[in-house]
Design a protein around this motif. Structure first.
Motif, PDB file in Angstrom:
ATOM      1  N   SER A  95     -18.706  51.371   5.497  1.00 50.17           N
ATOM      2  CA  SER A  95     -18.948  52.429   4.528  1.00 50.17           C
ATOM      3  C   SER A  95     -20.407  52.286   4.138  1.00 50.17           C
ATOM      4  N   PHE A  96     -20.849  53.100   3.206  1.00 49.96           N
ATOM      5  CA  PHE A  96     -22.204  52.949   2.700  1.00 49.96           C
ATOM      6  C   PHE A  96     -22.284  51.855   1.624  1.00 49.96           C
ATOM      7  N   ARG A 105     -16.587  42.770   1.849  1.00 51.34           N
ATOM      8  CA  ARG A 105     -16.188  44.057   1.287  1.00 51.34           C
ATOM      9  C   ARG A 105     -15.546  43.805  -0.062  1.00 51.34           C
TER      10      ARG A 105
ATOM     11  N   LYS B  27     -19.222  43.744  15.046  1.00 51.45           N
ATOM     12  CA  LYS B  27     -18.039  43.662  15.893  1.00 51.45           C
ATOM     13  C   LYS B  27     -17.169  44.881  15.635  1.00 51.45           C
ATOM     14  N   LEU B  29     -13.298  46.222  16.257  1.00 45.04           N
ATOM     15  CA  LEU B  29     -11.993  45.596  16.459  1.00 45.04           C
ATOM     16  C   LEU B  29     -10.983  46.604  16.985  1.00 45.04           C
ATOM     17  N   ILE B 150     -23.942  61.872  10.785  1.00 46.07           N
ATOM     18  CA  ILE B 150     -23.260  60.649  10.343  1.00 46.07           C
ATOM     19  C   ILE B 150     -21.768  60.892  10.561  1.00 46.07           C
ATOM     20  N   PRO B 152     -17.729  60.139  11.273  1.00 46.01           N
ATOM     21  CA  PRO B 152     -16.671  59.277  10.725  1.00 46.01           C
ATOM     22  C   PRO B 152     -15.848  58.609  11.821  1.00 46.01           C
ATOM     23  N   TRP B 153     -14.946  57.735  11.366  1.00 47.31           N
ATOM     24  CA  TRP B 153     -14.164  56.924  12.302  1.00 47.31           C
ATOM     25  C   TRP B 153     -12.831  57.553  12.679  1.00 47.31           C
ATOM     26  N   ASN B 154     -12.425  58.614  12.006  1.00 43.63           N
ATOM     27  CA  ASN B 154     -11.047  59.071  12.252  1.00 43.63           C
ATOM     28  C   ASN B 154     -10.923  59.955  13.495  1.00 43.63           C
ATOM     29  N   GLU B 180     -19.299  52.483  11.930  1.00 44.74           N
ATOM     30  CA  GLU B 180     -19.366  51.109  12.422  1.00 44.74           C
ATOM     31  C   GLU B 180     -18.011  50.606  12.921  1.00 44.74           C
ATOM     32  N   GLN B 181     -16.916  51.248  12.473  1.00 45.02           N
ATOM     33  CA  GLN B 181     -15.594  50.840  12.973  1.00 45.02           C
ATOM     34  C   GLN B 181     -15.323  51.367  14.376  1.00 45.02           C
ATOM     35  N   PHE B 209     -24.582  49.916  10.126  1.00 50.36           N
ATOM     36  CA  PHE B 209     -23.877  50.021   8.850  1.00 50.36           C
ATOM     37  C   PHE B 209     -24.389  51.225   8.054  1.00 50.36           C
ATOM     38  N   GLY B 210     -23.500  51.792   7.271  1.00 49.20           N
ATOM     39  CA  GLY B 210     -23.872  52.953   6.470  1.00 49.20           C
ATOM     40  C   GLY B 210     -25.026  52.664   5.535  1.00 49.20           C
ATOM     41  N   GLY B 214     -27.184  54.384   8.193  1.00 51.72           N
ATOM     42  CA  GLY B 214     -26.787  55.677   7.615  1.00 51.72           C
ATOM     43  C   GLY B 214     -27.744  56.129   6.529  1.00 51.72           C
ATOM     44  N   SER B 330      -8.661  50.065  10.020  1.00 48.18           N
ATOM     45  CA  SER B 330      -9.370  48.837   9.637  1.00 48.18           C
ATOM     46  C   SER B 330      -8.631  48.129   8.519  1.00 48.18           C
ATOM     47  N   ALA B 331      -9.064  46.907   8.277  1.00 48.32           N
ATOM     48  CA  ALA B 331      -8.421  46.106   7.234  1.00 48.32           C
ATOM     49  C   ALA B 331      -8.578  46.752   5.858  1.00 48.32           C
ATOM     50  N   ASP B 332      -9.734  47.321   5.584  1.00 52.72           N
ATOM     51  CA  ASP B 332      -9.914  47.900   4.248  1.00 52.72           C
ATOM     52  C   ASP B 332      -9.064  49.155   4.066  1.00 52.72           C
ATOM     53  N   GLN B 333      -8.929  49.939   5.134  1.00 48.63           N
ATOM     54  CA  GLN B 333      -8.080  51.122   5.037  1.00 48.63           C
ATOM     55  C   GLN B 333      -6.612  50.709   4.869  1.00 48.63           C
TER      56      GLN B 333
END
Lengths: 119, 481
Positions: A95-96, A105, B27, B29, B150, B152-154, B180-181, B209-210, B214, B330-333
């Motif tokens: 993310s940003f 994170r 990386k 994943l 810019i 997105p990952w989806n 980045e994902q 990275f954003g 970005g 991703s892990a955060d999602q």
């Protein structure tokens, strides 16, 4: 920006504060956290330069001098919530948010009862 | 399931694959296994500078390339993408996690964008404007110059086509920053484009990275237009960065879209589309997901029962095995959606379907339905961006409309009804950029897409994207001098 106090408690853990302080030192300016929802970026709390906080973001609390914000219409939905901002090492996220290039994170645990308060 | 080995990915700048100036890597994943599948050069501001300089150098020649020739190059890119469709789809599934059949559709979408805009390249023109007889007045529609995407990952590869093809067709050059994902397919398309005849520098791809690549792209003074898809808070940052250079921005910022079902709808069609709208596409990680089901009280129980049955029948598993629902990206999602499962239980009680993260590696979440949701709950107002549906009951057309509009977002809205008048009254009154009638995700590369309210501004897809990627010049001549 304005401030409302709808959140039952707001905690930024020591380790999260340490990362935030490091970001502030690197950037030589204050950093804030915005609790975000939605879409394909910024899934968790977003750390950003305090100067970038939006005019319609309201401060729902602070800890250790770090302000935590939420969009105005979303802030009121957090009434009665306990919020814990923490940090974890992370790979493969993005993310940003300012901490991500450092391999971290931030996370937000939000709950209404006593769950997780010891964290 | 063996993971396809993808070693080192570099940046694509000025037609060359190069490491990041810092030599840093990130990386990426496989979200089905949590295993790394590649080390990717992590660009930062210095790399964005190089890419923008390359694009600026390439711009005059690309702008002046005859439009039909630009179109031929884009057609060749579309052909190359189709020839590599199987390989690209597998990379996409491993990088993003989505089921292979959905990734295959996305690859075809990417090819289709290049094909569609190839046909438009030589049809971008202005108007003549009648004034008094001593004047000749006409408009020219000209490219912006260097554009930044810019991505997105989806929908990584699909959005490469959606954001870059119209830019190139209109004579712009591009610097793309994939998420980045999921950076791999953007780089693959960049390489295919070069091989297909796109001149070096016209399309540069800089993963990173954003906060670094970005932000550098959004704030670069030599970038003349920025396209961003993502969250509201980041979109606001991107816009603030760009506005310092008076650079136009297009923002597509997500939604909490209402899927409204009336008793006179074709029941099975509405069920099928409700499943597709929230579970059947990228595990609900789609801006235009139908994440709020507004269902009439007369059919509420029957509809939710049928929906619950269907949702629990959906298979959840690795995208390479082409299950109905793949992992989150991703892990955060994954953590975020699990958090919303807890919030949903607090607000609405136990879900009638799903509600758990299966005990296994990978970022999997069961298709989840919360019933008896109030529209002012967090799970009705906040974009969860996962396979989580909130069901809200309504009693009449007016209430349905009020509920549909009662969110910050306004990306899409859908209605299922056999009453043509009701459908079009809804289309007239709902505050959303797209309205689906009796089919969720109706439309194609030809149809404009963008948001009302907090869902952003500007339009992509269709001819509207060409307007976004061009600027208008008026020429007025006094011919009696």
């Amino acid at each position: 920006m304005s401030e409302i106090d709808l959140t039952a408690s707001l905690t930024i853990t020591d380790r999260a504060q340490s990362v935030l302080r490091s970001l502030e030192d690197d950037r030589d300016e204050p950093v804030a956290i915005v609790l975000n929802d939605g879409c394909c970026d910024g899934m968790g709390p977003v750390a950003l330069d305090a100067s970038m906080v939006g005019a319609n973001d309201v401060r729902i609390g602070s800890d250790g001098g770090i302000g935590v914000y939420a969009p105005r219409t979303k802030a009121s939905l957090r009434e009665g919530y306990n919020v814990i901002i923490d940090v974890t090492e992370a790979t493969g996220v993005g993310s940003f948010s300012l901490e991500v290039p450092l391999g971290y994170r931030f996370t937000a645990d939000e709950f209404k009862d006593e769950r997780g308060k010891e964290a | 399931m063996a993971t396809e080995t993808i070693d080192q990915y570099e940046l694509l700048i000025d037609g060359e694959l190069v490491p990041a100036a810092s030599n840093d890597t990130l990386k990426t994943l496989n979200p089905a296994t949590e295993d790394p599948i590649g080390d990717v050069a992590a660009g930062d501001a210095e790399d964005i500078d190089r890419a923008v300089e390359s694009a600026s150098d390439a711009f005059p020649a690309w702008r002046d390339t005859p439009p039909q020739e630009r179109g031929r190059v884009l057609t060749a890119i579309a052909d190359a993408i189709r020839k590599n469709a199987d390989r690209l789809a597998r990379i996409e599934t491993q990088d993003n996690g989505k089921p292979l059949s959905q990734a295959t559709t996305d690859v075809e979408d990417c090819a289709r964008y290049f094909e569609y805009y190839a046909g438009i390249a030589d049809k971008i023109h202005g108007d003549s404007i009648p004034l008094t007889t001593e004047y000749v007045d006409y408009t020219l529609r000209e490219p912006l110059g260097v554009t930044g995407q810019i991505i997105p990952w989806n929908f990584p590869i699909s959005l490469v086509g959606r954001t870059i093809a119209p830019a190139l067709a209109a004579g712009n050059v591009a610097v793309a920053k994939p998420a980045e994902q999921t950076p791999l397919t953007a780089l693959e398309v960049g390489k295919l484009a070069l091989d297909a005849g796109l001149p070096p520098g016209v399309l540069n791809v800089v993963p990173g990275f954003g906060a670094e690549a970005g932000a550098a792209l959004a704030s670069h003074p030599a970038v003349n237009g920025v396209s961003f898809t993502g969250s509201v808070v980041t979109g606001q940052q991107v816009a603030k960065m760009a506005v310092d250079n008076v650079t136009p921005v297009h923002l597509e910022l997500g939604g909490k879209s209402p899927n409204v079902v009336f008793p006179d709808a074709d029941f099975e069609t509405a069920i099928d589309n409700t499943i597709t709208a929230i579970f059947g596409t990228a595990a609900g990680q789609v801006c235009s997901a139908g994440s709020r089901l507004l269902v009439h009280e007369e059919i509420h129980s029957e509809f939710v029962d049928a929906l619950t049955t269907r949702a629990t029948e959906l298979s959840v598993g690795p995208g390479m095995e082409d299950h109905d629902v793949g992992p989150l990206v991703s892990a955060d999602q994954y953590d975020k959606v699990r958090k919303y499962l807890d919030i949903g239980r607090d607000e609405a009680g136990e879900p009638v379907a799903g509600g758990e993260a299966p005990e296994r590696s990978g970022y999997f979440i069961e298709p989840t339905i919360f019933d008896h949701v109030d529209n002012d709950m967090r799970i009705a107002q906040e974009e969860i961006f996962g396979p989580v549906l909130s069901v809200i009951e309504f009693s009449d057309e007016q209430e349905a409309l009020e509920l549909a509009n009662d969110v910050d977002y306004g990306l899409v809205a859908g209605i299922f009804t056999s009453d043509v008048g009701r459908a079009h009254r809804f289309a007239r009154d709902v505050r959303a950029g797209q309205v689906y009638i009796n089919e969720w995700f109706a439309g194609g590369v030809e149809t404009p897409f963008g948001g009302y309210k907090q869902s952003g501004f500007g339009r992509e897809k269709g001819l509207e994207a060409i307007r976004s990627y061009t600027q208008l010049k008026n020429v007025c001549a006094n011919i009696d001098v």
